[in-house]
Design a protein around this motif. Structure first.
Motif: not given
Length: 775
Positions: A362-373
């Motif tokens: 159930w993980a969200k996208l990595d907040g450091r990635s472009a998608a997470g940002k």
């Protein structure tokens, strides 16, 4: 308006959107898998969840929420895309991860988006197909109305996402054809054209017909048909041959090719055409099925282009036909029976591997990635931390005194009370009336003459040529569509929540045709709408009109529909008090409910009410009327009667005079009779149901020393509707009502054939006394 992506950013942004949509698709698919295969299911019921229908929507909804939408835009989400919607809300920080495993679980995420049941914010409830699809259209008009009258509306767009099979629903076309709903340029319908319904592949000719229908309704028609890979092939020499081959291919054949090996697809697609063979030679057999399935509804660049085209037309609403593959991105893509198919565990494992989902499912996208940002940026855009203005709470008059004398119908009283309310400036500015071309015949004319008809497109006579239309009007005159009436009332009834503008909507409809709009009526109630609807005229009391216009089941609907108050007054002053109560219920956004008033054109002498009010007292009388009923005639006022033979005559609305006449006849025979007038059988029933076991409900109606007597219930509607009255104290009850279709005639004849005439009321009272051994 959304801002177009700068050309230098397009590639990077599309890659980011693709990464987000893969996570959305995984979360939605896994959510459904968990609900069906992981979560305990003690009773073994089918859970469901529509993995294929969700998947066809993933690109469209990712483009909307992560690129196109602005704060304040309102969106109606296709019912079967609920898992996609909740996955997006999760990535945008609107629900916690604890909700993801709760799809279709009690207290969890609902099967279909729900304003009142889901933990995350839903603009429009969907589920009964066709209704959510047009809800934004009605709300767009209401937004313009609010701006014209209050001037406080932010700029917004109204968007509905619906399936192509949903366009089979007739209510959509009723809305599109209504004159009052024209030229709403901030409306966008996005049709998920996956060419599959529950049990069939939709014929290709249908899409062309649908587009033509929208064009004829003066909508801008857009389409996202092919993606960039197919479009680039079309641009090659002889590319038009491939486009023609695909365009002319039956949908069934196209769907089948998506699931076949590339070599077979090539053979069928080329069909010995040398030019086509040469055109497709650079495409490998492995790639060919996916290239063939490269549709515009799964191409971000094409979707964004068409969304911007929708914004560019400032004169008309727009519809975007987005071609998609049902089950896109999943092993069941394109399968003709994939509507309720579910992925097996091994397929889920393979999908997890392909999407690179690590240990945390159930993980969200990595907040450091472009998608997470981008997720974080869009969260700030769509859900900024601002205080919403609280809608003003207008003062409601403490009382309205009607002073009606002689014979007056409740429909007449309704029109008069509206005029009296119109003198109360503070509440009047929040009131708006709606009718489906029956304004004059339901006594709205006085209100309309004073307040005017609303139009958002300029001034002039309305289509009937009777009233002037302008932006200051406070009445909306619809065409003859009860579905449109209840959709309008439903959306007006949640304007405080959707548009931060409190309105008090009041509608009128011929009572038998409440059933014509019942689906939309229920939809409004389910959405939490607060409005007033007067069904008039009602019952066989509308005798000359015949059985087609004589309502019988509407009293039962008033008793049974959730989130609804039901009133059936007889006298003018009752109606005035009830109207004030109904307005207060609309203003009370936390606890209030919609109100249904079942009225009549039967003139009724007001004298018995005046006499009862003198006996009971005005303030006490008002409380009893609003509580649900009062003793209109008390047997203790009669002379020369035998109290041991007491009978209770319980009635409502238009049947009060006949019941009073029956009481008079009984008393002439020495039989004492109470006449209990139920002004709101619903409120009485709910009061009884919610009363503790040791309490004494309705003591003011039937005191303890009178609970031995039989009850005769008289109703100009289905006889069972109020038969519950006898169950309150375990008293024998004999229920009279209308249980067959009526016909044209005079009231006396119809009442007699239905058994609700004074003579049969008397005979039934004697039968009741005999049955309990009192006569």
């Amino acid at each position: 308006m959304s801002q177009p992506i700068a050309p230098s950013q397009v590639t990077a942004d599309l890659q980011t959107l693709d990464e987000i949509q893969k996570r959305v698709l995984w979360l939605a698919t896994n959510m459904i898998h968990h609900a069906n295969n992981i979560r305990p299911n003690p009773d073994g019921s089918k859970v469901g969840g529509h993995q294929a229908s969700s998947a066809s929507m993933v690109t469209i909804m990712t483009a909307l929420y992560f690129h196109y939408l602005n704060h304040g835009d309102l969106v109606s989400v296709k019912p079967h895309a609920s898992p996609i919607f909740h996955s997006i809300q999760y990535l945008l920080g609107q629900i916690g991860r604890e909700y993801l495993p709760t799809l279709r679980e009690f207290g969890g995420l609902q099967a279909y988006p729900s304003r009142t049941k889901d933990p995350d914010h839903v603009d429009f409830s969907t589920g009964s197909v066709g209704l959510g699809a047009v809800a934004p259209i009605f709300t767009s008009l209401i937004g313009k109305y609010a701006q014209s009258h209050f001037g406080n509306q932010q700029k917004r767009r109204y968007i509905a996402i619906l399936g192509d099979a949903e366009l089979d629903e007739g209510n959509i076309w009723e809305a599109l054809l209504d004159d009052s709903l024209q030229n709403l340029s901030n409306v966008l319908l996005i049709v998920d054209l996956n060419r599959q319904s529950l049990d069939r592949v939709v014929p290709g000719i249908k899409a062309a017909r649908l587009k033509k229908l929208f064009e004829n309704c003066d909508w801008q028609v857009l389409e996202a048909k092919y993606g960039r890979r197919l479009t680039s092939l079309f641009e090659h020499p002889d590319g038009h041959l491939l486009q023609a081959r695909i365009d002319e291919m039956p949908n069934g054949e196209y769907q089948a090719m998506l699931r076949q090996p590339g070599a077979e697809v090539r053979q069928k697609l080329v069909n010995n055409d040398i030019k086509l063979e040469a055109l497709l030679a650079p495409v490998s057999d492995t790639e060919l099925p996916s290239v063939l399935g490269d549709l515009g509804g799964h191409d971000f660049a094409e979707l964004i282009k068409q969304l911007e085209a929708a914004d560019s037309d400032t004169q008309r609403p727009s519809v975007l036909f987005a071609y998609t593959v049902k089950g896109w991105g999943l092993p069941l893509a394109g399968h003709p029976l994939n509507h309720s198919m579910l992925l097996k565990q091994e397929e889920i494992d393979q999908l997890r591997h392909e999407f690179g989902i690590a240990e945390d499912e159930w993980a969200k996208l990595d907040g450091r990635s472009a998608a997470g940002k981008l997720c974080a940026e869009r969260q700030n855009v769509l859900f900024p931390a601002i205080d919403k203005p609280k809608p003003a709470t207008p003062a409601i008059p403490e009382n309205i005194i009607t002073n009606d004398r002689g014979a007056v119908s409740t429909q007449q009283s309704f029109g008069r009370v509206l005029l009296q309310l119109s003198r109360e400036e503070e509440i009047t500015k929040h009131m708006i009336t709606v009718s489906p071309d029956v304004s004059s015949s339901t006594n709205l004319s006085g209100w309309i003459n004073k307040q005017g008809v609303y139009s958002h497109v300029g001034e002039g006579p309305n289509p009937a040529g009777v009233w002037e239309e302008n932006e200051a009007g406070q009445h909306i005159e619809l065409g003859i569509s009860e579905m449109n009436l209840f959709m309008m009332l439903g959306m007006l009834g949640i304007s405080a929540e959707l548009l931060d503008q409190l309105l008090v909507p009041i509608g009128t409809v011929y009572d038998p045709f409440v059933c014509r709009g019942l689906d939309a009526f229920i939809y409004g109630l389910y959405s939490g709408a607060k409005f007033i609807i007067a069904g008039t005229p009602s019952g066989t009391t509308l005798s000359p009109e015949g059985g087609a216009h004589q309502s019988t089941v509407t009293s039962s609907l008033g008793m049974e529909l959730p989130n609804l108050n039901f009133f059936e007054p007889c006298y003018s002053q009752e109606l005035a008090w009830i109207m004030l109560e109904a307005v207060a219920e609309c203003v009370d956004r936390k606890h209030g409910r919609a109100s249904y008033l079942r009225l009549s054109t039967k003139p009724i002498d007001q004298t018995p009410f005046e006499q009862a009010m003198q006996r009971i007292g005005a303030e006490r009388m008002r409380k009893q009327v609003l509580a649900g009923g009062y003793r209109l005639h008390d047997w203790r006022s009669a002379e020369d009667v035998h109290r041991e033979y007491l009978v209770h005559l319980v009635t409502t609305g238009a049947m009060v005079p006949e019941t009073l006449e029956a009481a008079k006849l009984l008393e002439a025979e020495g039989i004492p009779a109470n006449v209990i007038n139920l002004t709101s059988p619903r409120r009485l029933y709910e009061s009884w149901k919610n009363t503790s076991k040791d309490a004494d409900p309705f003591n003011w109606l039937i005191p303890r020393n009178e609970r031995h007597a039989p009850i005769v219930v008289v109703n100009d509607a289905a006889s069972h509707a109020h038969a519950w009255v006898g169950g309150v104290f375990g008293m024998p009850v004999f229920s009279l009502g209308v249980d067959s279709f009526g016909q044209s005639g005079n009231r006396a004849d119809l009442y007699k054939v239905m058994g609700i005439d004074p003579e049969n009321i008397v005979n039934t009272a004697f039968r009741g006394l005999n049955q309990v051994g009192l006569a």
